[in-house]
Design a protein around this motif. Structure first.
Motif, mmCIF file in Angstrom:
data_model
loop_
_atom_site.group_PDB
_atom_site.id
_atom_site.type_symbol
_atom_site.label_atom_id
_atom_site.label_comp_id
_atom_site.label_asym_id
_atom_site.label_seq_id
_atom_site.Cartn_x
_atom_site.Cartn_y
_atom_site.Cartn_z
ATOM 1 N N THR A 14 20.791 -41.251 10.180
ATOM 2 C CA THR A 14 19.497 -41.534 9.469
ATOM 3 C C THR A 14 18.822 -42.005 11.091
ATOM 4 N N ILE A 15 18.644 -42.614 11.914
ATOM 5 C CA ILE A 15 17.382 -43.265 13.242
ATOM 6 C C ILE A 15 17.669 -41.761 14.103
ATOM 7 N N THR A 16 19.083 -41.233 14.528
ATOM 8 C CA THR A 16 19.110 -40.398 15.669
ATOM 9 C C THR A 16 18.598 -39.105 15.115
ATOM 10 N N PHE A 17 18.720 -39.218 13.645
ATOM 11 C CA PHE A 17 17.252 -37.704 13.513
ATOM 12 C C PHE A 17 16.376 -37.933 12.960
ATOM 13 N N LYS A 18 15.744 -39.151 12.583
ATOM 14 C CA LYS A 18 14.615 -39.555 12.069
ATOM 15 C C LYS A 18 13.625 -39.871 13.239
ATOM 16 N N THR A 19 14.257 -40.766 14.494
ATOM 17 C CA THR A 19 12.802 -39.837 15.540
ATOM 18 C C THR A 19 13.035 -39.430 16.383
ATOM 19 N N SER A 20 13.414 -38.256 15.929
ATOM 20 C CA SER A 20 13.256 -36.779 17.441
ATOM 21 C C SER A 20 11.712 -36.281 15.973
ATOM 22 N N ALA A 21 11.875 -36.751 14.945
ATOM 23 C CA ALA A 21 10.746 -36.363 14.371
ATOM 24 C C ALA A 21 8.982 -37.363 14.165
ATOM 25 N N GLN A 22 9.070 -37.821 15.286
ATOM 26 C CA GLN A 22 7.967 -39.056 15.113
ATOM 27 C C GLN A 22 6.475 -38.056 15.961
ATOM 28 N N THR A 23 5.870 -38.511 14.374
ATOM 29 C CA THR A 23 4.318 -37.491 14.581
ATOM 30 C C THR A 23 3.387 -39.119 15.628
ATOM 31 N N THR A 24 1.867 -38.413 15.741
ATOM 32 C CA THR A 24 1.216 -39.530 15.875
ATOM 33 C C THR A 24 -0.256 -39.137 15.117
ATOM 34 N N ASP A 25 0.183 -38.290 13.897
ATOM 35 C CA ASP A 25 -0.717 -37.862 12.525
ATOM 36 C C ASP A 25 -0.791 -39.033 11.920
ATOM 37 N N SER A 26 0.075 -40.042 11.648
ATOM 38 C CA SER A 26 0.963 -39.952 9.889
ATOM 39 C C SER A 26 -0.418 -42.163 10.834
ATOM 40 N N LEU A 27 -0.386 -41.782 9.252
ATOM 41 C CA LEU A 27 -0.977 -43.125 8.783
ATOM 42 C C LEU A 27 -0.839 -44.612 8.637
ATOM 43 N N LEU A 28 0.901 -44.651 8.834
ATOM 44 C CA LEU A 28 1.611 -46.013 9.140
ATOM 45 C C LEU A 28 1.051 -46.422 10.381
ATOM 46 N N LYS A 29 1.374 -47.584 10.559
ATOM 47 C CA LYS A 29 1.153 -48.632 11.901
ATOM 48 C C LYS A 29 2.228 -47.745 12.868
ATOM 49 N N ASN A 30 2.462 -47.641 14.169
ATOM 50 C CA ASN A 30 3.428 -48.101 14.608
ATOM 51 C C ASN A 30 4.499 -48.394 15.225
ATOM 52 N N HIS A 31 3.857 -50.300 14.932
ATOM 53 C CA HIS A 31 4.883 -51.479 14.762
ATOM 54 C C HIS A 31 3.636 -52.178 13.998
#
Length: 193
Positions: A14-31
């Motif tokens: 899951t981490i490997t697959f989803k890490t490549s899908a990072q975007t900057t237009d998300s409403l979520l906090k980065n961390h």
């Protein structure tokens, strides 16, 4: 042991697959880093955005368990066990747009989410002797997998409240037992970052 290997494998994929899908237009906090008070413990959690609507939340902390000893001599005696636990959970947030449309705050990832958590609860390091005599499961380390639904809400500038409702599959390492139980978590947190 194979259950633990399976959980680790699923999490890594899951981490490997989803890490490549990072975007900057998300409403979520980065961390965000939080100190949490839970109903039965304290913890430190770090939530990291790994996709537009996905986060990975890791948590380490202390947990407390209460036992009830009944006998013909005493009606009840509250007993406490204390141990450490580590949790890794993936979260899918889905309610940001609705909250924005209603002009509600989405700070500190205030939204609804679905998640799956894997928890390793270590063998308690404080454990009353009377519980050892009357319990088959409480003095062992436990691996739990809990799919659940949750909400996270911002309270003021730096505080948050989380509630998660689900079902836990618990594996007790010594007895090799699988047990289903309610997976209910309530966290009151202070957001550090």
């Amino acid at each position: 042991m194979s259950l633990l290997k399976s959980c680790v494998f699923i999490i890594l994929i899951t981490i490997t697959f989803k890490t490549s899908a990072q975007t900057t237009d998300s409403l979520l906090k980065n961390h965000q880093l939080k100190v949490n008070a839970k109903v039965f413990g304290l913890s430190l959690s770090y939530e990291k955005r790994i996709g537009k609507k996905l986060t990975l939340n890791s948590e380490v902390g202390l947990r407390s368990g209460t036992g009830l000893y009944l006998s013909r001599y005493t009606f009840s005696e509250g007993l406490q066990a204390l141990g450490a636990e580590a949790t890794l959970e993936g979260r899918y947030y889905y309610h940001f747009k609705e909250r924005l449309d209603k002009k509600k705050d989405i700070g500190n990832n205030s939204s609804n989410f679905w998640n799956i958590a894997t928890t390793y609860a270590f063998k308690p390091f404080i454990y009353p002797t009377v519980l050892k005599m009357y319990s088959n499961q409480s003095n062992y380390s436990v691996i739990s997998i809990t799919p659940s639904w949750g909400i996270q809400r911002k309270l003021g500038k730096n505080f948050s409240l989380e509630t998660l409702l689900g079902l836990s599959l618990n594996y007790f390492d010594v007895t090799k037992e699988l047990v289903l139980s309610p997976g209910i978590t309530v966290r009151f947190g202070y957001v550090i970052l």
